[in-house]
Design a protein around this motif. Structure first.
Motif, PDB file in Angstrom:
ATOM      1  N   LYS A  89      98.163  35.703   1.718  1.00 38.55           N
ATOM      2  CA  LYS A  89      97.883  34.629   0.782  1.00 38.55           C
ATOM      3  C   LYS A  89      98.298  35.093  -0.605  1.00 38.55           C
ATOM      4  O   LYS A  89      98.151  36.257  -0.962  1.00 38.55           O
ATOM      5  N   SER A  90      98.825  34.176  -1.393  1.00 37.14           N
ATOM      6  CA  SER A  90      99.321  34.538  -2.723  1.00 37.14           C
ATOM      7  C   SER A  90      98.260  35.256  -3.543  1.00 37.14           C
ATOM      8  O   SER A  90      97.147  34.755  -3.724  1.00 37.14           O
ATOM      9  N   GLY A  91      98.605  36.449  -4.004  1.00 39.59           N
ATOM     10  CA  GLY A  91      97.704  37.231  -4.842  1.00 39.59           C
ATOM     11  C   GLY A  91      96.603  37.943  -4.093  1.00 39.59           C
ATOM     12  O   GLY A  91      95.748  38.589  -4.708  1.00 39.59           O
ATOM     13  N   LYS A  92      96.603  37.864  -2.743  1.00 37.84           N
ATOM     14  CA  LYS A  92      95.563  38.488  -1.937  1.00 37.84           C
ATOM     15  C   LYS A  92      96.182  39.463  -0.945  1.00 37.84           C
ATOM     16  O   LYS A  92      97.393  39.503  -0.748  1.00 37.84           O
ATOM     17  N   ARG A 152      96.566  27.858  10.352  1.00 33.74           N
ATOM     18  CA  ARG A 152      96.672  28.661   9.136  1.00 33.74           C
ATOM     19  C   ARG A 152      97.686  29.787   9.287  1.00 33.74           C
ATOM     20  O   ARG A 152      97.871  30.338  10.371  1.00 33.74           O
ATOM     21  N   GLU A 153      98.319  30.132   8.186  1.00 27.14           N
ATOM     22  CA  GLU A 153      99.347  31.175   8.138  1.00 27.14           C
ATOM     23  C   GLU A 153      98.756  32.532   8.525  1.00 27.14           C
ATOM     24  O   GLU A 153      97.676  32.905   8.070  1.00 27.14           O
ATOM     25  N   PHE A 160      98.664  44.644   4.275  1.00 25.43           N
ATOM     26  CA  PHE A 160      99.586  44.561   3.149  1.00 25.43           C
ATOM     27  C   PHE A 160      99.308  45.582   2.054  1.00 25.43           C
ATOM     28  O   PHE A 160     100.180  45.856   1.230  1.00 25.43           O
ATOM     29  N   GLU A 161      98.100  46.128   2.030  1.00 22.78           N
ATOM     30  CA  GLU A 161      97.752  47.159   1.052  1.00 22.78           C
ATOM     31  C   GLU A 161      97.045  48.294   1.794  1.00 22.78           C
ATOM     32  O   GLU A 161      95.903  48.152   2.210  1.00 22.78           O
ATOM     33  N   GLU A 162      97.706  49.367   1.963  1.00 24.43           N
ATOM     34  CA  GLU A 162      97.189  50.484   2.739  1.00 24.43           C
ATOM     35  C   GLU A 162      95.868  50.997   2.165  1.00 24.43           C
ATOM     36  O   GLU A 162      95.732  51.193   0.960  1.00 24.43           O
TER      37      GLU A 162
END
Length: 447
Positions: free
Chosen positions: A228-231, A222-223, A64-66
């Protein structure tokens, strides 16, 4: 993207590691219908075929964050430190110049509060550590809040109740000048080494239990599609990372030989990134991970270190690339079974030590301190085995095992009925491990 430089540490064992990893990679790629020809890990293609390989170190980029790592398990590092530091604190009471201690001072590590702002007692050998205060590594972490609530087989109490009771005995003993500064300070009136009981039961009831009974047990629920929110990681990725954190291995665990993991502090720590400091979160090996190396070193035909680490790497790769739950579950089983076998092999090791100590009773080589220590390690690691919902050994076998191991060390000399009875029971205990884990006769004898 390489996280550590391993070029100076190639050896024959690592060639075998790479060979085993490549076999795992081929299997994983076939299952995922992947094109395998690139040595670098690549990101998954959503909804289609994924091309990826298993890394050599525990390093995984975020989906989600390169360019950002998605690995996080600092809280598990703190708890491993607290378990280790409590043992150091208790052990220091048996040394020359020791000062008496209160129950609260012992509980300060067991039920740690960030307001205490304490510094770890753990040494990193010839190098300093990057962060030494628990709250600098992670906040809000303790042991009593994460310990298993199960009733301990053979004791009729929870692990929390047992630990607190043992700490009270140690604190009381420290007020006795005749015991303070000697091993008697952490030994009860039956000869049980409470330092070892506290440490090994905690290893079982906190890191081992949390890894297997919490994070791995609920893993597949688990998803794993959204962060995860904020992660920058999913809940499933994070749960897997936390289990790895409780195993306590360095990120480049594969670089360490069995001899290093079984050695002294300078052997099982390494400044992998060359910053002149040891990072507890990535460059230090804690108890369970070191025990795996010890049992490999003393064993024949086993490779617990590689089996567990490769399963952790392969499973995390599968999760990151959204492989099937079947693939993930297969690696999970390798992890939890591998950790259990390490603990079981360690019980066998201390059964053998106890038998050796008992053979010297009444001779010039008699050492009751060693007997007390080895008996307690044997007994407490046997307790640890129960804290795993995936366990291979059955509860009925554990109940029989606890009866066979007894309630305290026995000091009857060789040739007496008492000594013979204990030795017979300990050999029967080894037979339980042979039946449960199919351990070889060579390992049952030599561990």
């Amino acid at each position: 993207m390489e996280f550590f430089d391993q070029s100076d540490h190639l050896n024959e064992r690592k060639v075998a590691v790479v060979a085993k990893k490549n076999i795992l990679l081929i299997i994983l790629c076939i299952v995922s219908v992947s094109a395998c020809g690139d040595d670098e890990k690549s990101n998954p293609v959503s909804g289609g075929d994924a091309e990826f390989s298993v890394p050599e170190q525990y390093a995984f980029d975020s989906r989600f964050e390169e360019g950002q790592s998605s690995v996080s398990y600092s809280g598990q590092v703190v708890r491993n430190l607290l378990v280790q530091d409590l043992k150091i604190l208790i052990g220091n009471l048996g040394k020359d110049g020791a000062q008496s201690i209160s129950v609260q001072e012992l509980l300060n590590l067991y039920a740690y509060d960030d307001a205490l702002n304490l510094l770890t007692l753990t040494s990193t050998g010839s190098k300093t550590f990057l962060e030494g205060k628990y709250s600098s590594i992670s906040t809000g972490k303790n042991l009593d809040g994460k310990i298993s609530k199960e009733i301990v087989i053979g004791y009729g109490k929870t692990a929390d109740e047992l630990v607190r009771g043992w700490l009270e005995v140690i604190a009381e003993n420290s007020q006795d000048g005749g015991k303070l500064g000697t091993p008697a300070v952490y030994t009860d009136n039956k000869g049980v080494d409470l330092s070892q009981m506290v440490n090994k039961v905690l290893i079982g009831a906190v890191p081992y239990y949390q890894a297997t009974g919490v994070y791995m047990d609920d893993l597949l629920n688990r998803e794993n599609g959204e962060a995860k929110s904020g992660k920058n990681y999913t809940l499933m990725e994070h749960a897997w990372d936390e289990a790895f954190g409780y195993f306590g291995a360095a990120r480049d665990y594969g670089r360490y030989t069995d001899e290093q993991l079984a050695g002294k502090t300078n052997d099982y720590t390494y400044d992998s990134n060359g910053d002149g400091k040891i990072d507890f979160k990535s460059e230090y090996n804690f108890g369970l991970s070191r025990n795996a190396g010890k049992r490999d070193k003393g064993g024949s035909g086993v490779d617990f270190t590689n089996d567990i680490f490769q399963a952790f790497l392969t499973g995390r790769t599968a999760i990151s690339n959204q492989a099937s739950q079947g693939d993930i579950a297969a690696e999970r089983l390798k992890v939890v079974n591998g950790m259990e076998k390490v603990i079981a092999a360690t019980v066998v090791h201390y059964i053998n030590d106890t038998l050796a100590d008992m053979s010297e009773i009444g001779t010039a080589s008699e050492n009751r301190v060693n007997l007390n220590k080895h008996w307690a390690e044997m007994k407490a690691y046997a307790v640890a085995l129960q804290f795993n919902p995936f366990k291979i050994i059955s509860n009925s076998q554990l109940e029989e095992l606890q009866e066979l191991l007894g309630e305290a060390p026995v000091y009857d000399a060789p040739g007496t009925a008492g000594n013979d009875a204990v030795k017979d029971n300990l050999e029967k205990a080894k037979s339980i491990f042979e039946a449960a884990y199919n351990f070889s006769s060579i390992n049952l004898r030599n561990w």
